[in-house]
Design a protein around this motif. Sequence first.
Motif, short mmCIF file in Angstrom:
data_model
loop_
_atom_site.label_atom_id
_atom_site.label_comp_id
_atom_site.label_asym_id
_atom_site.label_seq_id
_atom_site.Cartn_x
_atom_site.Cartn_y
_atom_site.Cartn_z
N PRO A 1 -3.97 6.31 1.23
CA PRO A 1 -3.20 6.68 2.42
C PRO A 1 -3.88 7.84 3.15
O PRO A 1 -4.30 8.81 2.52
CB PRO A 1 -1.84 7.09 1.85
CG PRO A 1 -2.11 7.45 0.43
CD PRO A 1 -3.23 6.57 -0.02
N THR B 1 5.55 6.73 1.32
CA THR B 1 6.23 5.49 0.91
C THR B 1 5.25 4.67 0.10
O THR B 1 4.20 4.26 0.61
CB THR B 1 6.71 4.67 2.12
OG1 THR B 1 7.63 5.44 2.89
CG2 THR B 1 7.38 3.38 1.66
N GLU C 1 1.91 4.58 2.22
CA GLU C 1 1.86 5.12 3.57
C GLU C 1 2.20 6.60 3.55
O GLU C 1 3.00 7.06 2.73
CB GLU C 1 2.86 4.39 4.48
CG GLU C 1 2.54 2.91 4.68
CD GLU C 1 3.55 2.23 5.59
OE1 GLU C 1 4.61 2.85 5.86
OE2 GLU C 1 3.29 1.10 6.02
N ASP D 1 10.70 -0.06 -3.00
CA ASP D 1 9.62 0.90 -2.79
C ASP D 1 10.06 2.30 -3.20
O ASP D 1 11.25 2.59 -3.30
CB ASP D 1 9.22 0.92 -1.31
CG ASP D 1 8.79 -0.45 -0.80
OD1 ASP D 1 8.33 -1.26 -1.63
OD2 ASP D 1 8.92 -0.70 0.41
N THR E 1 10.02 6.24 -2.17
CA THR E 1 9.81 7.16 -1.06
C THR E 1 10.14 8.57 -1.51
O THR E 1 11.10 8.80 -2.26
CB THR E 1 10.71 6.79 0.14
OG1 THR E 1 12.09 6.87 -0.26
CG2 THR E 1 10.41 5.39 0.63
N GLU F 1 4.75 1.26 -1.57
CA GLU F 1 5.30 -0.10 -1.61
C GLU F 1 5.02 -0.77 -2.95
O GLU F 1 3.95 -0.59 -3.53
CB GLU F 1 4.70 -0.93 -0.46
CG GLU F 1 5.02 -0.36 0.92
CD GLU F 1 4.44 -1.20 2.04
OE1 GLU F 1 3.77 -2.21 1.73
OE2 GLU F 1 4.63 -0.84 3.21
N TRP G 1 -4.57 3.26 -5.30
CA TRP G 1 -4.79 3.35 -3.86
C TRP G 1 -5.73 4.53 -3.60
O TRP G 1 -5.30 5.62 -3.27
CB TRP G 1 -3.46 3.51 -3.13
CG TRP G 1 -2.50 2.43 -3.48
CD1 TRP G 1 -1.41 2.53 -4.28
CD2 TRP G 1 -2.55 1.06 -3.07
NE1 TRP G 1 -0.77 1.31 -4.40
CE2 TRP G 1 -1.46 0.39 -3.66
CE3 TRP G 1 -3.42 0.33 -2.24
CZ2 TRP G 1 -1.21 -0.96 -3.46
CZ3 TRP G 1 -3.17 -1.02 -2.06
CH2 TRP G 1 -2.09 -1.65 -2.65
N GLU H 1 2.99 9.99 6.36
CA GLU H 1 3.21 10.42 7.72
C GLU H 1 3.83 11.81 7.74
O GLU H 1 4.48 12.23 6.78
CB GLU H 1 4.10 9.44 8.49
CG GLU H 1 5.48 9.24 7.88
CD GLU H 1 6.31 8.23 8.64
OE1 GLU H 1 5.76 7.59 9.56
OE2 GLU H 1 7.51 8.08 8.33
N HIS I 1 0.85 -1.18 0.00
CA HIS I 1 0.00 0.00 0.00
C HIS I 1 0.89 1.23 0.00
O HIS I 1 2.10 1.13 -0.08
CB HIS I 1 -0.92 0.00 1.23
CG HIS I 1 -0.21 -0.16 2.53
ND1 HIS I 1 0.28 -1.37 2.96
CD2 HIS I 1 0.13 0.75 3.49
CE1 HIS I 1 0.88 -1.21 4.13
NE2 HIS I 1 0.82 0.07 4.47
#
Length: 242
Positions: free
Chosen positions: A157, A53, A35, A109, A111, A55, A141, A37, A33
């Motif tokens: 996300p 991130t 992410e 991944d 980032t 994935e 997503w 933050e 998925h």
Amino acid sequence: MFRTTVPRAARLSAFTVLILAASVALAAPAAAHVEVEASGASALAENVTVDFTAETESDKAGITKLEVILPQGIAPADVTYKNGPKGWKFAATDRGYTVGGPAIAVGEDATYAVTVRQLPDAESLAFKTLQTYSDARVDRWIELGEHAEGGHGNSAPVLKLGPAEPGAKLVSPSPTAEPTSAAPSTPEADEAAGSASSKDVDTASEEGSSSNTILIVALVAAAVALAGGGLWWFKRRGPSTG
């Protein structure tokens, strides 16, 4: 000379465990998925660094592009690129932005980080993301709501925000982009464009759900066929004798 005989009931039990394990594997959600933050993110916070991130789900192709649809309250002009994979570039779109460039190594991944001028006054923010690979595969997503919160499907996300700091207030809107040679905007054209964008995302969500359903049905059918074949084989052999 004696031959060890496995009781028929034990063989059937082992076969049943195998089928149950396969069923659990089919029911488990995809692990990969996107992410998001941000350290100390709170409503109305300014100049916030947001880290993403993405994935990978492919063992054949590398990630080449990520398109993000910004949540309400954040305009494309409010976002600036901070860092990301080597050679990748940032570009604003009419509904968010894209980051992309040379394909990342297969299995790795992606980032990257952006800076948001100010977070809106909200409890959470969803950053719907379309993830493209070098073989043209796209992972979407974008799902929201209870279905996504339950851990199934292609969840978007979501960044949780803390309450606004005392004295925090909404700053003036970001300056708009320079006008282009495109046809002048009209209420009718804006409404049509908005409907088209929403339709694209809805269609993508339906296609993803349909593909997942077809795969699960096919795997369940294969498991049932395997179970039937195993039972026929046990009946054909009958109890073993020493």
